[in-house]
Design a protein around this motif. Sequence first.
Motif, PDB file in Angstrom:
ATOM      1  N   VAL A 202      13.583  16.499 -14.075  1.00 44.81           N
ATOM      2  CA  VAL A 202      12.941  17.322 -13.181  1.00 44.81           C
ATOM      3  C   VAL A 202      11.650  16.833 -12.781  1.00 44.81           C
ATOM      4  N   PRO A 203      11.510  15.967 -11.986  1.00 46.47           N
ATOM      5  CA  PRO A 203      10.434  15.463 -11.169  1.00 46.47           C
ATOM      6  C   PRO A 203       9.626  16.378 -10.483  1.00 46.47           C
ATOM      7  N   THR A 204       8.323  16.834 -10.973  1.00 48.33           N
ATOM      8  CA  THR A 204       7.679  17.970 -10.569  1.00 48.33           C
ATOM      9  C   THR A 204       6.718  17.293  -9.018  1.00 48.33           C
ATOM     10  N   CYS A 205       6.378  15.857  -9.241  1.00 48.66           N
ATOM     11  CA  CYS A 205       5.735  15.213  -8.315  1.00 48.66           C
ATOM     12  C   CYS A 205       6.417  14.715  -7.367  1.00 48.66           C
ATOM     13  N   GLU A 206       6.314  14.976  -5.959  1.00 49.30           N
ATOM     14  CA  GLU A 206       7.322  14.548  -4.997  1.00 49.30           C
ATOM     15  C   GLU A 206       6.629  13.894  -3.696  1.00 49.30           C
ATOM     16  N   VAL A 207       6.919  12.768  -3.138  1.00 50.85           N
ATOM     17  CA  VAL A 207       6.488  12.303  -1.724  1.00 50.85           C
ATOM     18  C   VAL A 207       7.871  11.945  -1.175  1.00 50.85           C
ATOM     19  N   ARG A 208       8.077  12.672  -0.095  1.00 50.21           N
ATOM     20  CA  ARG A 208       9.142  12.423   0.732  1.00 50.21           C
ATOM     21  C   ARG A 208       9.080  12.542   2.334  1.00 50.21           C
ATOM     22  N   ASN A 209      10.096  11.771   2.904  1.00 50.52           N
ATOM     23  CA  ASN A 209       9.820  11.875   4.474  1.00 50.52           C
ATOM     24  C   ASN A 209       8.842  11.376   5.243  1.00 50.52           C
ATOM     25  N   LEU A 210       8.298  10.454   4.697  1.00 51.99           N
ATOM     26  CA  LEU A 210       6.834  10.040   5.040  1.00 51.99           C
ATOM     27  C   LEU A 210       6.890   8.628   5.574  1.00 51.99           C
ATOM     28  N   GLY A 211       6.389   8.015   6.607  1.00 46.81           N
ATOM     29  CA  GLY A 211       6.379   6.695   6.992  1.00 46.81           C
ATOM     30  C   GLY A 211       4.933   6.212   7.250  1.00 46.81           C
ATOM     31  N   LEU A 212       4.709   5.114   6.622  1.00 49.30           N
ATOM     32  CA  LEU A 212       3.187   4.348   6.773  1.00 49.30           C
ATOM     33  C   LEU A 212       3.582   3.327   7.653  1.00 49.30           C
ATOM     34  N   VAL A 213       2.687   3.094   8.727  1.00 47.78           N
ATOM     35  CA  VAL A 213       2.966   2.172   9.856  1.00 47.78           C
ATOM     36  C   VAL A 213       1.698   1.284  10.116  1.00 47.78           C
ATOM     37  N   ASP A 214       1.821  -0.086  10.064  1.00 49.84           N
ATOM     38  CA  ASP A 214       0.674  -0.977  10.005  1.00 49.84           C
ATOM     39  C   ASP A 214      -0.337  -0.719   9.279  1.00 49.84           C
ATOM     40  N   VAL A 215      -0.164  -0.608   8.085  1.00 49.96           N
ATOM     41  CA  VAL A 215      -0.963  -0.539   7.035  1.00 49.96           C
ATOM     42  C   VAL A 215      -1.651  -2.000   6.853  1.00 49.96           C
ATOM     43  N   ASP A 216      -2.982  -1.907   6.410  1.00 55.16           N
ATOM     44  CA  ASP A 216      -3.883  -3.049   5.935  1.00 55.16           C
ATOM     45  C   ASP A 216      -4.465  -2.916   4.794  1.00 55.16           C
ATOM     46  N   ILE A 217      -3.864  -3.198   3.549  1.00 56.83           N
ATOM     47  CA  ILE A 217      -4.493  -2.898   2.384  1.00 56.83           C
ATOM     48  C   ILE A 217      -4.555  -4.191   1.378  1.00 56.83           C
ATOM     49  N   ALA A 218      -5.893  -4.472   1.123  1.00 58.79           N
ATOM     50  CA  ALA A 218      -6.451  -5.692   0.562  1.00 58.79           C
ATOM     51  C   ALA A 218      -7.017  -5.354  -1.057  1.00 58.79           C
ATOM     52  N   GLY A 219      -6.278  -5.793  -2.083  1.00 54.61           N
ATOM     53  CA  GLY A 219      -6.937  -5.184  -3.279  1.00 54.61           C
ATOM     54  C   GLY A 219      -7.350  -6.670  -4.078  1.00 54.61           C
ATOM     55  N   SER A 220      -8.339  -6.632  -4.982  1.00 54.83           N
ATOM     56  CA  SER A 220      -8.652  -7.715  -5.915  1.00 54.83           C
ATOM     57  C   SER A 220      -8.314  -7.464  -7.099  1.00 54.83           C
ATOM     58  N   GLY A 221      -7.430  -6.441  -7.419  1.00 54.12           N
ATOM     59  CA  GLY A 221      -6.981  -6.002  -8.729  1.00 54.12           C
ATOM     60  C   GLY A 221      -5.488  -5.815  -8.898  1.00 54.12           C
ATOM     61  N   ALA A 222      -5.183  -4.723  -9.728  1.00 51.74           N
ATOM     62  CA  ALA A 222      -3.855  -4.343  -9.858  1.00 51.74           C
ATOM     63  C   ALA A 222      -3.424  -3.111  -9.154  1.00 51.74           C
ATOM     64  N   TYR A 223      -2.085  -2.792  -9.047  1.00 48.43           N
ATOM     65  CA  TYR A 223      -1.491  -1.464  -8.466  1.00 48.43           C
ATOM     66  C   TYR A 223      -1.939  -1.288  -7.133  1.00 48.43           C
ATOM     67  N   ILE A 224      -1.205  -2.174  -6.344  1.00 51.25           N
ATOM     68  CA  ILE A 224      -1.573  -1.950  -4.743  1.00 51.25           C
ATOM     69  C   ILE A 224      -0.349  -2.000  -4.137  1.00 51.25           C
ATOM     70  N   GLY A 225      -0.251  -0.743  -3.159  1.00 51.00           N
ATOM     71  CA  GLY A 225       0.896  -0.589  -2.474  1.00 51.00           C
ATOM     72  C   GLY A 225       0.511  -0.073  -1.227  1.00 51.00           C
ATOM     73  N   GLY A 226       1.571  -0.043  -0.253  1.00 53.32           N
ATOM     74  CA  GLY A 226       1.344   0.573   1.139  1.00 53.32           C
ATOM     75  C   GLY A 226       1.293   2.192   0.941  1.00 53.32           C
ATOM     76  N   LEU A 227       2.312   2.673   0.274  1.00 53.30           N
ATOM     77  CA  LEU A 227       2.311   3.959   0.024  1.00 53.30           C
ATOM     78  C   LEU A 227       1.557   4.660  -1.205  1.00 53.30           C
ATOM     79  N   VAL A 228       1.668   3.987  -2.191  1.00 54.70           N
ATOM     80  CA  VAL A 228       1.335   4.230  -3.783  1.00 54.70           C
ATOM     81  C   VAL A 228       0.798   3.198  -4.526  1.00 54.70           C
ATOM     82  N   GLY A 229      -0.220   3.111  -5.133  1.00 53.13           N
ATOM     83  CA  GLY A 229      -0.838   2.044  -6.160  1.00 53.13           C
ATOM     84  C   GLY A 229      -0.093   2.046  -7.216  1.00 53.13           C
ATOM     85  N   CYS A 230      -0.132   3.155  -8.017  1.00 53.46           N
ATOM     86  CA  CYS A 230       0.386   3.292  -9.409  1.00 53.46           C
ATOM     87  C   CYS A 230       1.638   4.526  -9.482  1.00 53.46           C
ATOM     88  N   HIS A 231       2.852   4.268  -9.610  1.00 57.35           N
ATOM     89  CA  HIS A 231       3.845   5.238  -9.569  1.00 57.35           C
ATOM     90  C   HIS A 231       4.103   5.447 -11.191  1.00 57.35           C
TER      91      HIS A 231
END
Length: 192
Positions: free
Chosen positions: A137-166
């Motif tokens: 029973v996952p209570t946290c949910e992200v659905r039906n979402l598009g990210l377009v032309d992201v530009d994400i630059a990190g100098s550490g860990a857990y870096i994603g277009g939609l979610v850093g850490c799941h």
Amino acid sequence: MVTVRSSLTRRTIPALIAVFFVASAATARYSGGMGEPNDPYQIATAADLIALGETPADYDKHFILTADIDLNPNLPGRKVLDRAAIAPDADDTEYGFQGTSFTGVFDGNDHTISHLTITGESYLGLFGQLVGGSWDVPTCEVRNLGLVDVDIAGSGAYIGGLVGCHCGYASITASHSSGLVSGDWKVGGLVG
């Protein structure tokens, strides 16, 4: 038989209506909704999305995107972020996630968020960290979402277009991301 008597007059009714509208306006958040499963908060503008990011007390509520949103940092009122837009890590100097995780429901409603631009350290993405529920029973949910032309630059860990850490048992369904994502480790186009 019950008889109801009222002391309302033509003068008191407009005053009561005015009080109702003032009270309703004071509790209004985002572009509508109440944050409940059957009446999610409506995110229709960049300002709504920024307000969500600045309101950790709402991270356990329900949201629905009602329009495409452009976060191009060259547009008025936008900027290059140094943390996740929603549920960011609050302290880059401490090891691990130091913030409030998103534990609610975010329905993209088949809309897109474009040009999300972040230059920072760790836990970067639209959401810094998602947590919630159990495997069945996952209570946290992200659905039906598009990210377009992201530009994400990190100098550490857990870096994603939609979610850093799941973390935990959060659910991500029917979502996608395109653009540039970079970091040192635990990096992904959709989820770090």
